[in-house]
Motif scaffolding. Structure first.
Motif, mmCIF file in Angstrom:
data_model
loop_
_atom_site.group_PDB
_atom_site.id
_atom_site.type_symbol
_atom_site.label_atom_id
_atom_site.label_comp_id
_atom_site.label_asym_id
_atom_site.label_seq_id
_atom_site.Cartn_x
_atom_site.Cartn_y
_atom_site.Cartn_z
ATOM 1 N N LYS A 48 0.891 -1.165 0.000
ATOM 2 C CA LYS A 48 0.000 0.000 0.000
ATOM 3 C C LYS A 48 0.921 1.205 0.000
ATOM 4 O O LYS A 48 1.518 1.535 1.033
ATOM 5 N N GLY A 49 1.093 1.819 -1.149
ATOM 6 C CA GLY A 49 2.075 2.895 -1.261
ATOM 7 C C GLY A 49 3.453 2.349 -0.928
ATOM 8 O O GLY A 49 3.873 1.332 -1.469
ATOM 9 N N GLU A 50 4.125 2.988 0.008
ATOM 10 C CA GLU A 50 5.458 2.541 0.414
ATOM 11 C C GLU A 50 5.423 1.484 1.523
ATOM 12 O O GLU A 50 6.471 0.991 1.935
ATOM 13 N N ALA A 51 4.239 1.145 1.998
ATOM 14 C CA ALA A 51 4.105 0.114 3.032
ATOM 15 C C ALA A 51 4.119 -1.263 2.372
ATOM 16 O O ALA A 51 3.517 -1.466 1.315
ATOM 17 N N LYS A 52 4.801 -2.199 3.013
ATOM 18 C CA LYS A 52 4.921 -3.557 2.484
ATOM 19 C C LYS A 52 4.522 -4.552 3.571
ATOM 20 O O LYS A 52 4.970 -4.447 4.717
ATOM 21 N N LEU A 53 3.686 -5.514 3.208
ATOM 22 C CA LEU A 53 3.244 -6.560 4.121
ATOM 23 C C LEU A 53 3.590 -7.906 3.504
ATOM 24 O O LEU A 53 3.093 -8.248 2.431
ATOM 25 N N SER A 54 4.441 -8.652 4.171
ATOM 26 C CA SER A 54 4.808 -9.995 3.728
ATOM 27 C C SER A 54 4.204 -10.992 4.699
ATOM 28 O O SER A 54 4.313 -10.826 5.916
ATOM 29 N N VAL A 55 3.552 -12.030 4.158
ATOM 30 C CA VAL A 55 2.895 -13.061 4.953
ATOM 31 C C VAL A 55 3.388 -14.400 4.426
ATOM 32 O O VAL A 55 3.337 -14.649 3.218
ATOM 33 N N TRP A 56 3.871 -15.277 5.331
ATOM 34 C CA TRP A 56 4.397 -16.558 4.882
ATOM 35 C C TRP A 56 4.443 -17.564 6.019
ATOM 36 O O TRP A 56 4.218 -17.228 7.176
ATOM 37 N N ALA A 57 4.778 -18.782 5.659
ATOM 38 C CA ALA A 57 5.036 -19.837 6.643
ATOM 39 C C ALA A 57 6.232 -20.640 6.160
ATOM 40 O O ALA A 57 6.593 -20.604 4.979
ATOM 41 N N ASN A 58 6.835 -21.337 7.095
ATOM 42 C CA ASN A 58 7.978 -22.182 6.755
ATOM 43 C C ASN A 58 8.124 -23.293 7.788
ATOM 44 O O ASN A 58 7.617 -23.189 8.900
ATOM 45 N N HIS A 59 8.829 -24.334 7.384
ATOM 46 C CA HIS A 59 9.157 -25.404 8.325
ATOM 47 C C HIS A 59 10.334 -24.939 9.166
ATOM 48 O O HIS A 59 11.228 -24.251 8.677
ATOM 49 N N LEU A 60 10.337 -25.280 10.437
ATOM 50 C CA LEU A 60 11.403 -24.871 11.352
ATOM 51 C C LEU A 60 12.600 -25.798 11.182
ATOM 52 O O LEU A 60 12.762 -26.760 11.919
ATOM 53 N N ALA A 61 13.427 -25.481 10.221
ATOM 54 C CA ALA A 61 14.562 -26.340 9.877
ATOM 55 C C ALA A 61 15.721 -26.202 10.859
ATOM 56 O O ALA A 61 16.523 -27.117 11.008
ATOM 57 N N THR A 62 15.821 -25.054 11.545
ATOM 58 C CA THR A 62 16.972 -24.805 12.415
ATOM 59 C C THR A 62 16.777 -25.265 13.842
ATOM 60 O O THR A 62 17.705 -25.218 14.634
ATOM 61 N N GLY A 63 15.571 -25.675 14.205
ATOM 62 C CA GLY A 63 15.321 -26.103 15.577
ATOM 63 C C GLY A 63 13.938 -25.721 16.017
ATOM 64 O O GLY A 63 13.061 -25.433 15.199
ATOM 65 N N PRO A 64 13.719 -25.662 17.330
ATOM 66 C CA PRO A 64 12.387 -25.340 17.857
ATOM 67 C C PRO A 64 12.000 -23.884 17.596
ATOM 68 O O PRO A 64 12.826 -23.051 17.213
ATOM 69 N N PHE A 65 10.749 -23.581 17.846
ATOM 70 C CA PHE A 65 10.174 -22.258 17.619
ATOM 71 C C PHE A 65 11.016 -21.158 18.279
ATOM 72 O O PHE A 65 11.287 -20.120 17.664
ATOM 73 N N GLU A 66 11.436 -21.380 19.515
ATOM 74 C CA GLU A 66 12.206 -20.370 20.250
ATOM 75 C C GLU A 66 13.508 -20.023 19.530
ATOM 76 O O GLU A 66 13.939 -18.869 19.535
ATOM 77 N N GLU A 67 14.138 -21.010 18.894
ATOM 78 C CA GLU A 67 15.371 -20.743 18.140
ATOM 79 C C GLU A 67 15.084 -19.944 16.876
ATOM 80 O O GLU A 67 15.888 -19.104 16.458
ATOM 81 N N GLU A 68 13.946 -20.202 16.247
ATOM 82 C CA GLU A 68 13.534 -19.429 15.075
ATOM 83 C C GLU A 68 13.381 -17.953 15.445
ATOM 84 O O GLU A 68 13.884 -17.076 14.750
ATOM 85 N N VAL A 69 12.717 -17.691 16.559
ATOM 86 C CA VAL A 69 12.515 -16.314 17.013
ATOM 87 C C VAL A 69 13.858 -15.677 17.376
ATOM 88 O O VAL A 69 14.136 -14.538 16.988
ATOM 89 N N ALA A 70 14.692 -16.397 18.093
ATOM 90 C CA ALA A 70 16.000 -15.863 18.484
ATOM 91 C C ALA A 70 16.843 -15.532 17.251
ATOM 92 O O ALA A 70 17.520 -14.500 17.213
ATOM 93 N N GLY A 71 16.782 -16.371 16.241
ATOM 94 C CA GLY A 71 17.522 -16.128 15.007
ATOM 95 C C GLY A 71 17.033 -14.881 14.292
ATOM 96 O O GLY A 71 17.825 -14.081 13.783
ATOM 97 N N ARG A 72 15.729 -14.698 14.271
ATOM 98 C CA ARG A 72 15.162 -13.511 13.617
ATOM 99 C C ARG A 72 15.544 -12.251 14.390
ATOM 100 O O ARG A 72 15.920 -11.228 13.817
ATOM 101 N N ARG A 73 15.474 -12.321 15.716
ATOM 102 C CA ARG A 73 15.841 -11.195 16.574
ATOM 103 C C ARG A 73 17.301 -10.789 16.326
ATOM 104 O O ARG A 73 17.610 -9.611 16.142
ATOM 105 N N THR A 74 18.185 -11.773 16.281
ATOM 106 C CA THR A 74 19.606 -11.517 16.033
ATOM 107 C C THR A 74 19.813 -10.896 14.660
ATOM 108 O O THR A 74 20.571 -9.930 14.502
ATOM 109 N N ALA A 75 19.133 -11.429 13.651
ATOM 110 C CA ALA A 75 19.270 -10.905 12.293
ATOM 111 C C ALA A 75 18.823 -9.451 12.216
ATOM 112 O O ALA A 75 19.492 -8.621 11.579
ATOM 113 N N TYR A 76 17.713 -9.120 12.858
ATOM 114 C CA TYR A 76 17.244 -7.732 12.843
ATOM 115 C C TYR A 76 18.280 -6.800 13.471
ATOM 116 O O TYR A 76 18.566 -5.736 12.941
#
Length: 166
Positions: free
Chosen positions: A55-83
């Protein structure tokens, strides 16, 4: 009578905000989310993982994926670190069993990331990025987006009640 008119007047913005929301159902991973009014489909993943809207310059991405790196908590920690490595200043970071929300700013852009656990070792997420100049227009959508991101019926690993959106 004046009280009734005042209540009607106050209810109009909420009713107007609810209009125009479109459901997106991802059959491959079994989740749903409501897409805010004015966001147009830009791209759909060829493998059925998700979609990108704008919407204009706003972008919304929606997706799903299999947790290949480990449990849910590791997925969140990885995303937090990447940000953080990408230079995002995370001002909101909340996580419980089954869901997490991260929000922050970088170079005049606001980010809101919501991720939920799905069944069968998968997770669904949305990332909403928009310029700070669009904050008044886009921020009101965040709460409903958060609450609408849900796993399919019968998935017991769903997140609990959504926290208030920042």
């Amino acid at each position: 009578m004046h009280r009734f008119l005042l209540l009607l007047f106050l209810a109009l913005p909420a009713a107007a905000l609810a209009q125009g929301w479109e459901p997106y159902v991802n059959a491959r991973f079994g989740f749903t989310v409501e897409i805010p009014p004015g966001f147009a489909l830009v791209q759909e993943a060829g493998n059925g993982d998700g979609r990108t809207y704008a919407k204009g310059e706003a972008k919304l991405s929606v997706w799903a994926n299999h947790l290949a790196t480990g449990p849910f908590e590791e997925e969140v920690a990885g995303r937090r670190t990447a940000y953080r490595q990408e230079g995002w200043d995370l001002s909101y970071d909340r996580e419980t069993t089954g869901w997490a929300s991260l929000s922050g700013t970088r170079a005049g852009t606001i980010l809101y990331h919501r991720i939920i656990a799905l069944c069968d070792g998968a997770a669904a997420a949305f990332v909403l990025e928009y310029p700070q100049a669009m904050k008044a227009e886009i921020s009101p959508f965040v709460g409903k987006l958060v609450k609408s991101l849900r796993p399919a019926e019968g998935c017991a690993s769903a997140q609990g009640a959504a926290p208030p959106a920042e």
